[in-house]
Design a protein around this motif. Structure first.
Motif, mmCIF file in Angstrom:
data_model
loop_
_atom_site.group_PDB
_atom_site.id
_atom_site.type_symbol
_atom_site.label_atom_id
_atom_site.label_comp_id
_atom_site.label_asym_id
_atom_site.label_seq_id
_atom_site.Cartn_x
_atom_site.Cartn_y
_atom_site.Cartn_z
ATOM 1 N N PRO A 1 -5.950 -8.175 14.854
ATOM 2 C CA PRO A 1 -7.173 -7.618 14.708
ATOM 3 C C PRO A 1 -7.497 -6.678 13.219
ATOM 4 O O PRO A 1 -6.561 -6.282 12.913
ATOM 5 N N ASP A 2 -8.662 -7.098 12.878
ATOM 6 C CA ASP A 2 -8.917 -6.327 11.558
ATOM 7 C C ASP A 2 -8.666 -4.887 11.567
ATOM 8 O O ASP A 2 -7.959 -4.209 10.563
ATOM 9 N N GLY A 3 -8.991 -4.320 12.759
ATOM 10 C CA GLY A 3 -8.978 -2.888 12.701
ATOM 11 C C GLY A 3 -7.401 -2.486 12.899
ATOM 12 O O GLY A 3 -6.889 -1.583 12.351
ATOM 13 N N LEU A 4 -6.464 -3.531 13.419
ATOM 14 C CA LEU A 4 -5.144 -3.033 13.573
ATOM 15 C C LEU A 4 -4.588 -3.269 12.126
ATOM 16 O O LEU A 4 -3.787 -2.390 11.540
ATOM 17 N N ALA A 5 -4.898 -4.172 11.429
ATOM 18 C CA ALA A 5 -4.348 -4.485 10.084
ATOM 19 C C ALA A 5 -4.731 -3.384 9.025
ATOM 20 O O ALA A 5 -3.787 -3.035 8.196
ATOM 21 N N SER A 6 -5.948 -2.801 9.406
ATOM 22 C CA SER A 6 -6.168 -1.710 8.498
ATOM 23 C C SER A 6 -5.662 -0.576 8.807
ATOM 24 O O SER A 6 -4.921 0.253 7.775
ATOM 25 N N ASP A 7 -5.427 -0.258 10.190
ATOM 26 C CA ASP A 7 -4.466 0.747 10.434
ATOM 27 C C ASP A 7 -2.854 0.869 9.874
ATOM 28 O O ASP A 7 -2.274 1.752 9.266
ATOM 29 N N LEU A 8 -2.531 -0.567 9.983
ATOM 30 C CA LEU A 8 -1.120 -0.746 9.408
ATOM 31 C C LEU A 8 -1.002 -0.609 7.731
ATOM 32 O O LEU A 8 -0.009 0.039 7.597
ATOM 33 N N ALA A 9 -1.976 -0.648 7.143
ATOM 34 C CA ALA A 9 -2.127 -0.750 5.770
ATOM 35 C C ALA A 9 -2.117 0.680 5.451
ATOM 36 O O ALA A 9 -1.574 1.215 4.558
ATOM 37 N N ARG A 10 -3.019 1.558 6.270
ATOM 38 C CA ARG A 10 -3.014 3.017 6.019
ATOM 39 C C ARG A 10 -1.550 3.730 6.256
ATOM 40 O O ARG A 10 -1.254 4.564 5.537
ATOM 41 N N LEU A 11 -1.013 3.213 7.417
ATOM 42 C CA LEU A 11 0.262 3.896 7.614
ATOM 43 C C LEU A 11 1.346 3.554 6.925
ATOM 44 O O LEU A 11 2.005 4.404 6.457
ATOM 45 N N ASP A 12 1.322 2.361 6.297
ATOM 46 C CA ASP A 12 2.373 1.948 5.157
ATOM 47 C C ASP A 12 2.047 2.921 3.914
ATOM 48 O O ASP A 12 3.066 3.437 3.432
ATOM 49 N N ALA A 13 0.740 2.960 3.674
ATOM 50 C CA ALA A 13 0.346 3.836 2.256
ATOM 51 C C ALA A 13 0.715 5.310 2.568
ATOM 52 O O ALA A 13 1.518 5.911 1.716
ATOM 53 N N LEU A 14 0.602 5.936 3.701
ATOM 54 C CA LEU A 14 0.943 7.202 4.182
ATOM 55 C C LEU A 14 2.414 7.599 4.059
ATOM 56 O O LEU A 14 2.644 8.500 3.609
ATOM 57 N N TRP A 15 3.109 6.625 4.658
ATOM 58 C CA TRP A 15 4.476 6.690 4.870
ATOM 59 C C TRP A 15 5.112 6.646 3.482
ATOM 60 O O TRP A 15 5.798 7.317 3.121
ATOM 61 N N THR A 16 4.813 5.762 2.687
ATOM 62 C CA THR A 16 5.245 5.431 1.359
ATOM 63 C C THR A 16 4.774 6.770 0.330
ATOM 64 O O THR A 16 5.826 7.144 -0.476
ATOM 65 N N GLU A 17 3.649 7.248 0.525
ATOM 66 C CA GLU A 17 3.418 8.478 -0.100
ATOM 67 C C GLU A 17 4.125 9.653 0.105
ATOM 68 O O GLU A 17 4.762 10.177 -0.747
ATOM 69 N N GLY A 18 4.525 9.907 1.243
ATOM 70 C CA GLY A 18 5.397 10.984 1.778
ATOM 71 C C GLY A 18 6.705 10.849 1.149
ATOM 72 O O GLY A 18 7.375 11.802 0.668
ATOM 73 N N LEU A 19 7.415 9.755 1.479
ATOM 74 C CA LEU A 19 8.632 9.389 1.122
ATOM 75 C C LEU A 19 9.067 9.503 -0.427
ATOM 76 O O LEU A 19 9.901 9.731 -0.916
ATOM 77 N N THR A 20 7.932 8.810 -1.141
ATOM 78 C CA THR A 20 7.986 9.035 -2.743
ATOM 79 C C THR A 20 7.762 10.337 -3.090
ATOM 80 O O THR A 20 8.453 10.581 -4.026
ATOM 81 N N ARG A 21 6.989 11.088 -2.636
ATOM 82 C CA ARG A 21 6.498 12.345 -3.251
ATOM 83 C C ARG A 21 7.549 13.341 -2.899
ATOM 84 O O ARG A 21 7.968 14.267 -3.805
ATOM 85 N N PHE A 22 8.235 13.173 -1.700
ATOM 86 C CA PHE A 22 9.095 14.340 -1.438
ATOM 87 C C PHE A 22 10.440 13.821 -1.283
ATOM 88 O O PHE A 22 11.253 14.826 -1.000
#
Length: 227
Positions: A123-144
């Motif tokens: 569903p669209d909502g799940l796709a949106s959550d997965l995209a945000r999750l991916d971005a959030l994890w990538t940000e943390g792993l990259t920054r720190f």
């Protein structure tokens, strides 16, 4: 010693967070497990003021809700959050976002550790959550710099995403390679392996959660013990 009350390990994502946090940081506690039933949703009122688990008891002090438990532990155990101020701010923000957000991920892919599900759709909502999750994890792993979200050491922010790692495993959720690698890193933690082994040995079932899994798609494997 602390006493930590948790519900079924197969289902209880909220219980998982402080349990893994305390195990990974070697904070001693006595574990008390009570299963969900098909009775009232708020079934644990004799221990927890909210009627929900997890609940931490420290002498005469009772702390309920996974975020409140985390902050209570942080007052006595400074390694709960990162030492660096910037990393700590990110970690607290990401944990709070997980605590209050990702509703579609929770609703479509309820934690059910011992099964594997082929989703009927995304569903669209799940796709949106997965995209945000991916971005959030990538940000943390990259920054720190990894291998954990706020740096080289496991902290509370990682504990808050442990249930997501189980969901990724159960529902084969598609993320970028770095995000999938991070999820696998969480799954490989000794505490997560212990939780998983206990979860699949449970014979308790809550039919509402079983129906949620069936609504999500086709169950292709069930590794749980039978009664």
């Amino acid at each position: 010693m602390y006493t930590l009350y948790v519900a079924n390990k197969n289902y209880s994502s909220w219980s998982l967070r402080p349990w893994v946090l305390m195990r990974e940081l070697t904070i001693p506690f006595d574990e008390q497990v009570r299963p969900f039933t098909d009775g009232p949703a708020l079934a644990f009122g004799d221990v927890s003021p909210s009627g929900r688990f997890p609940c931490l008891v420290d002498g005469d002090t009772v702390v309920w809700d996974s975020l409140a438990i985390t902050e209570y532990l942080a007052e006595s155990h400074p390694t709960v959050w990162p030492a660096d101020k910037v990393a700590r701010a990110f970690a607290r923000s990401a944990a709070a976002e997980m605590h209050s957000g990702f509703g579609s991920l929770r609703n479509v892919c309820g934690m059910n550790v011992g099964i594997r599900v082929e989703l009927a759709s995304i569903p669209d909502g799940l796709a949106s959550d997965l995209a945000r999750l991916d971005a959030l994890w990538t940000e943390g792993l990259t920054r720190f710099g990894g291998p954990f979200l706020a740096g080289s050491r496991f902290s509370a922010v990682d504990a808050f995403f442990t249930a997501v790692a189980f969901r990724i495993q159960s529902y084969d959720l598609k993320l970028s390679a770095p995000a999938r690698a991070y999820a696998q890193r969480l799954l490989d933690l000794p505490s997560m392996q212990d939780w998983y082994q206990a979860a699949v040995k449970e014979t308790w079932r809550k039919q509402a959660y079983e129906r949620e899994a069936l609504a999500a798609g086709r169950i292709v494997a069930d590794y749980r013990a039978t009664a």
